[in-house]
Enzyme design. Structure first.
Site, PDB file in Angstrom:
ATOM      1  N   ASP A   1       6.971  -0.210   2.868  1.00 51.95           N
ATOM      2  CA  ASP A   1       7.194  -1.643   2.851  1.00 51.95           C
ATOM      3  C   ASP A   1       8.634  -2.055   2.594  1.00 51.95           C
ATOM      4  OD1 ASP A   1       5.940  -4.059   3.222  1.00 51.95           O
ATOM      5  OD2 ASP A   1       5.382  -4.324   1.130  1.00 51.95           O
TER       6      ASP A   1
ATOM      7  N   PRO B   1      11.401   4.226  -2.479  1.00 51.51           N
ATOM      8  CA  PRO B   1      10.628   3.583  -1.415  1.00 51.51           C
ATOM      9  C   PRO B   1       9.648   2.567  -2.005  1.00 51.51           C
ATOM     10  CG  PRO B   1      10.557   5.977  -1.226  1.00 51.51           C
ATOM     11  CD  PRO B   1      11.140   5.665  -2.563  1.00 51.51           C
ATOM     12  N   LYS B   2       9.383   1.503  -1.261  1.00 50.55           N
ATOM     13  CA  LYS B   2       8.366   0.525  -1.668  1.00 50.55           C
ATOM     14  C   LYS B   2       7.060   0.850  -0.948  1.00 50.55           C
ATOM     15  CE  LYS B   2       7.370  -4.360  -2.245  1.00 50.55           C
ATOM     16  NZ  LYS B   2       5.954  -4.194  -1.839  1.00 50.55           N
ATOM     17  N   TRP B   3       6.085   1.306  -1.703  1.00 43.89           N
ATOM     18  CA  TRP B   3       4.811   1.741  -1.134  1.00 43.89           C
ATOM     19  C   TRP B   3       3.922   0.549  -0.840  1.00 43.89           C
ATOM     20  CZ3 TRP B   3       4.361   6.801   0.079  1.00 43.89           C
ATOM     21  CH2 TRP B   3       5.335   7.657  -0.478  1.00 43.89           C
TER      22      TRP B   3
END
Length: 358
Positions: free
Chosen positions: A179, A32-34
């Protein structure tokens, strides 16, 4: 011979370049893109240092994290990751921004009211030895071994090799404030300062009113950015963001195209009263200074809000675009009053706890 000596601070974080879709070839890890502050954490045993993406210390802004990481991490450990603030509705970037404040008393209060978390996604050193030259897959295995039993506020980011699972994450996790998805080559070493990863973000378009512009740097013959607006249900035009990626030829062409709309714009402009905007209004007023503006000249030129353009954006933060948008085309067929919030896609909520447990 590759050195295994413990790297010294600061370390430039490895970066990502934008991709339109998840890669289809094998050999990628997906995470996941934090949506937070990138940080590299150094734990020497004697001290714990939180370093920002631009190589500055973050310790004073996150004292609760410094203490928690010092207690949780072994000596000689360096982690790459993201500082985030979690709320009931998911990640809260607005609350995270408020943590960067000059007053120690305010920092201490917010550390209790909106405590931060650190999400680790790479291992740069362990046991006093560098792991930077190891392949991404090996670094991930060691990171899992190191953080297998950690507890909040320290987290290990989820990871999958399954592209279909990553596609599900791309659709679902946005509802928790994330994100997008990051793709990393399993065989790649860590490359400080290089765009050696891929980031896949949500891409959407919206029709917006062009209600003003800023000059390009110190020039008066070229447009720097277009100020975009959307109408709410009450017919109020809100400043929602900017479009700023243009060639120099396009910047000069925009100035000529927009010239007729400058005539008489100031007298009846819906944002005319924002000329003296304060830092507290920076999120919704186009000319306001804030601690994020770095002293840049944010003065703007009003335009009669009559022209419509279509822009590409990734997602909203509150009632504004989270990042600068990308200009796509003019929409002469669309009246300005039709540029409303209700055209925007609504994201389905998703529990942040499910992301951490993925």
């Amino acid at each position: 011979m590759v050195s295994t000596a413990l790297p010294s601070s600061p370390i430039e974080p490895m970066l990502a370049k934008v991709a339109e879709a998840l890669p289809t070839e094998p050999g990628f890890l997906f995470e996941p893109k934090w949506d937070g502050f990138r940080a590299i954490v150094f734990n020497t045993g004697e001290q714990t240092l939180l370093q920002s993406r631009d190589l500055k210390p973050l310790n004073r802004y996150f004292p609760e994290l410094e203490a928690a990481l010092r207690d949780a991490l072994p000596k000689g450990c360096i982690l790459d990751g993201e500082i985030v603030v979690a709320s009931r509705g998911g990640l809260d970037f607005d609350a995270l921004q408020q943590r960067i404040h000059p007053a120690p008393s305010r920092i201490a209060r917010l550390a209790k009211e909106t405590p931060a978390r650190f999400v680790a996604f790479d291992l740069l050193a362990a046991g006093g030895k560098s792991t930077i030259a190891l392949p991404q897959g090996e670094r991930r295995t060691r990171l899992e071994r190191l953080l297998g039993s950690v507890r909040p506020p320290l987290h290990l980011t989820p990871m999958t090799r399954d592209r279909a699972e990553a596609e599900r994450w791309l659709q679902q996790f946005e509802g928790a404030g994330l994100d997008g998805v990051v793709a990393k080559l399993e065989s790649a070493v860590y490359q400080p300062g290089k765009r050696a990863m891929l980031k896949i973000k949500h891409v959407r378009s919206a029709d917006c009113v062009v209600a003003g512009f800023r000059w390009y740097k110190d020039r008066t013959d070229a447009v720097g950015s277009l100020l975009l607006g959307l109408y709410d249900d009450a017919g109020v035009l809100h400043h929602v963001g900017v479009a700023s990626s243009f060639t120099m030829a396009m910047r000069q062409q925009l100035l000529q195209e927009l010239a007729p709309l400058r005539e008489g714009a100031a007298e009846s402009h819906p944002w005319a009263h924002w000329g003296g905007a304060s830092a507290g209004d920076a999120q919704r007023m186009p000319g306001a200074q804030s601690r994020w503006s770095g002293g840049k000249d944010l003065s703007w030129q009003p335009l009669r809000p009559e022209r419509v353009c279509e822009v590409r954006y990734d997602h909203l933060q509150g009632n504004r675009f989270r990042h600068a948008t990308v200009f796509m085309r003019w929409r002469p067929d669309k009246p300005a009053e039709d540029c409303r919030y209700d055209q925007l896609e609504v994201t389905t909520p998703y529990e942040l706890a499910k992301v951490f447990g993925a």
